[in-house]
Design a protein around this motif. Structure first.
Motif, PDB file in Angstrom:
ATOM      1  N   ARG A  54       0.855  -1.252   0.077  1.00  0.00           N
ATOM      2  CA  ARG A  54      -0.030  -0.222   0.037  1.00  0.00           C
ATOM      3  C   ARG A  54       0.656   1.232  -0.045  1.00  0.00           C
ATOM      4  O   ARG A  54       0.746   2.101  -0.868  1.00  0.00           O
ATOM      5  N   ARG A  55       1.930   1.113   0.655  1.00  0.00           N
ATOM      6  CA  ARG A  55       2.907   2.651   0.715  1.00  0.00           C
ATOM      7  C   ARG A  55       3.242   2.574  -0.491  1.00  0.00           C
ATOM      8  O   ARG A  55       3.440   3.816  -0.958  1.00  0.00           O
ATOM      9  N   ARG A  58       1.009   4.304  -2.837  1.00  0.00           N
ATOM     10  CA  ARG A  58       0.562   5.572  -2.670  1.00  0.00           C
ATOM     11  C   ARG A  58       1.893   6.594  -3.260  1.00  0.00           C
ATOM     12  O   ARG A  58       1.696   7.349  -3.545  1.00  0.00           O
ATOM     13  N   ARG A  59       3.181   5.940  -3.133  1.00  0.00           N
ATOM     14  CA  ARG A  59       4.337   6.672  -3.639  1.00  0.00           C
ATOM     15  C   ARG A  59       4.166   6.716  -5.297  1.00  0.00           C
ATOM     16  O   ARG A  59       4.606   7.643  -5.821  1.00  0.00           O
TER      17      ARG A  59
END
Length: 87
Positions: A54-55, A58-59
């Protein structure tokens, strides 16, 4: 990771089935066994193990939607065409 989740779900379903069909067990106990040994821990574990993905998503998101939001390749213009007067 999903293979372990599927295997643990199988084990927990069998535990709940054994709880529900045993002479001293109950179906309420089977449901509690399924939730407390299976659904709740698996939900937490899959959420925690999915955090890096998920991180990373998002990036990547702002970089991919920066210049061309609809990915049509056309220059940005008015969203609505102007109304034309009939002669």
């Amino acid at each position: 990771m999903y293979l372990l989740a599927i295997a643990w779900s199988y084990v927990v379903v069998l535990m709940a089935l054994a709880e529900g069909t045993s002479a001293n067990g109950s179906w309420l106990g089977a449901a509690i066994t399924f939730v407390l040994y299976g659904a709740l821990p698996l939900g937490i574990a899959l959420y925690l193990f999915g955090a890096p993905a998920r991180r990373a998503a998002r990036r990547r998101a702002p970089a991919s939607t920066g210049l061309d939001p609809d990915r049509g390749g056309h220059p940005p213009g008015d969203a609505v065409a102007p109304e034309r007067k009939e002669p």
